[in-house]
Enzyme design. Structure first.
Site, PDB file in Angstrom:
ATOM      1  N   HIS A 100       0.650  -1.187   0.036  1.00  0.00           N
ATOM      2  CA  HIS A 100      -0.066   0.141   0.126  1.00  0.00           C
ATOM      3  C   HIS A 100       0.789   1.037  -0.016  1.00  0.00           C
ATOM      4  O   HIS A 100       1.929   1.138   0.487  1.00  0.00           O
ATOM      5  CB  HIS A 100      -0.925   0.016   1.382  1.00  0.00           C
ATOM      6  CG  HIS A 100      -1.950  -0.992   1.527  1.00  0.00           C
ATOM      7  ND1 HIS A 100      -2.087  -1.866   2.335  1.00  0.00           N
ATOM      8  CD2 HIS A 100      -3.022  -1.237   0.462  1.00  0.00           C
ATOM      9  CE1 HIS A 100      -3.308  -2.571   2.163  1.00  0.00           C
ATOM     10  NE2 HIS A 100      -3.850  -2.282   1.054  1.00  0.00           N
TER      11      HIS A 100
ATOM     12  N   CYS B  52      -2.757   0.431   9.602  1.00  0.00           N
ATOM     13  CA  CYS B  52      -3.660  -0.527   9.178  1.00  0.00           C
ATOM     14  C   CYS B  52      -4.452  -0.955  10.307  1.00  0.00           C
ATOM     15  O   CYS B  52      -5.708  -1.387  10.026  1.00  0.00           O
ATOM     16  CB  CYS B  52      -3.063  -1.827   8.812  1.00  0.00           C
ATOM     17  SG  CYS B  52      -1.567  -1.670   8.194  1.00  0.00           S
TER      18      CYS B  52
HETATM   19  C1  CIR Z   1      -3.225  -7.709   3.419  1.00  0.00           C
HETATM   20  O1  CIR Z   1      -2.365  -8.186   2.684  1.00  0.00           O
HETATM   21  O2  CIR Z   1      -4.142  -7.310   3.057  1.00  0.00           O
HETATM   22  C2  CIR Z   1      -3.026  -7.661   4.817  1.00  0.00           C
HETATM   23  N1  CIR Z   1      -2.384  -8.868   5.357  1.00  0.00           N
HETATM   24  C3  CIR Z   1      -2.281  -6.530   5.444  1.00  0.00           C
HETATM   25  C4  CIR Z   1      -2.903  -5.206   5.345  1.00  0.00           C
HETATM   26  C5  CIR Z   1      -2.372  -4.028   5.935  1.00  0.00           C
HETATM   27  N2  CIR Z   1      -3.043  -2.960   5.711  1.00  0.00           N
HETATM   28  C6  CIR Z   1      -2.755  -1.728   5.569  1.00  0.00           C
HETATM   29  O3  CIR Z   1      -1.600  -1.672   5.519  1.00  0.00           O
HETATM   30  N3  CIR Z   1      -3.461  -0.681   5.516  1.00  0.00           N
END
Ligand code: CIR
Length: 257
Positions: free
Chosen positions: A165, A252
């Site tokens: 991201h 996140c």
């Molecule tokens: C994913 O790959 O979607 C999750 N394991 C990690 C998401 C992390 N989210 C973020 O940085 N906003």
């Protein structure tokens, strides 16, 4: 000023969260993840935020990463359309929490074929920077821009080519300061900001999080911690190791507004 946050407790299925291992190898330990998450929630509360900590949802391994299925701002909330099959349903589960704070006419949706995840959305004053990544596509950006422009926000698309991201590679610390990866340092959209380049071995620390003037910094990145302290921000060091194993950073784990 943030006054509220939404979080969701990690579920046992966390061990099956999506990972590219970009921030570390191994499988998260559930009990440790719970402790780290409790500490995260308590830290937000200690900084004055009212936190709605939702119950774990075993159907969605990555559901503690509530930043992704919604984007919130003062005027409205946008339910996104997460790009992966295992996460897409999270958009239905975040709505009830959002409805506690926003009326129906303040809630908008990113619709297929648009995709978007909140980890790609960074707000700087009244300007959104939106990562164009594997998770957020051009149509998602187009719909987002149309919604936020009604409320006087600008939006600029930024390519994300290094990993998951946008906010893994650039973060705004307020007061004009940004932490950036060496690659994001070359992104013309960020030319007007004071940029601090974080070297690859401390990349995970880019995703530090300013909460009402105090910066939460992940544990284990002394150069970035010193840099932020030298900029005169009060800091709190956070152990986020279990979430890092599945590509999760500090931002996140909450929606802040
Ligand atoms: C994913 O790959 O979607 C999750 N394991 C990690 C998401 C992390 N989210 C973020 O940085 N906003």
């Amino acid at each position: 000023m943030f006054t509220k946050a939404i979080t969701r407790k990690p579920c046992k299925a966390l061990i099956d969260g999506i990972t590219t291992a970009m921030f570390g190898e191994g499988t998260p330990d559930y009990e440790t993840a719970i402790k780290q998450h409790d500490n995260y929630v308590e830290t937000l509360r200690s900084l004055g935020l009212e936190v709605l900590d939702l119950e774990a949802d075993e159907r969605y391994p990555d559901s503690c990463f509530v930043e992704d299925p919604a984007v919130v701002m003062a005027e409205c909330a946008i339910i996104t359309n997460p790009a992966t099959d295992s996460r897409n349903g999270e958009k239905y589960e975040i709505v009830d929490a959002i409805k506690k704070f926003y009326s129906d006419d303040q809630i908008f949706h990113i619709e297929a074929p648009g995709t978007m995840e909140g980890g790609d959305v960074m707000l700087v004053d009244k300007h959104f920077y939106v990562g164009q990544s594997d998770r957020t596509n051009a149509e998602g950006f187009r719909q987002f821009q149309k919604i936020v422009s009604k409320f006087g926000y600008e939006a600029t698309a930024v390519p994300v080519t290094e990993g998951l991201h946008l906010k893994d590679f650039v973060i705004y610390l307020e007061k004009g300061n940004m932490l950036v990866s060496p690659k994001m340092d070359k992104e013309p959209a960020f030319n007007g900001y004071t940029r601090f380049v974080i070297e690859p071995e401390e990349l995970y620390a880019i995703n530090s999080m300013n909460i009402n003037g105090t910066v939460l910094v992940p544990e284990g990145f002394p150069k970035t911690l010193k840099l932020i302290q030298d900029l005169d921000y009060p800091t709190i060091v956070m152990n986020n190791s279990e979430f890092a194993k599945i590509d999760g950073s500090l931002t996140c784990l909450s929606l802040r507004f």
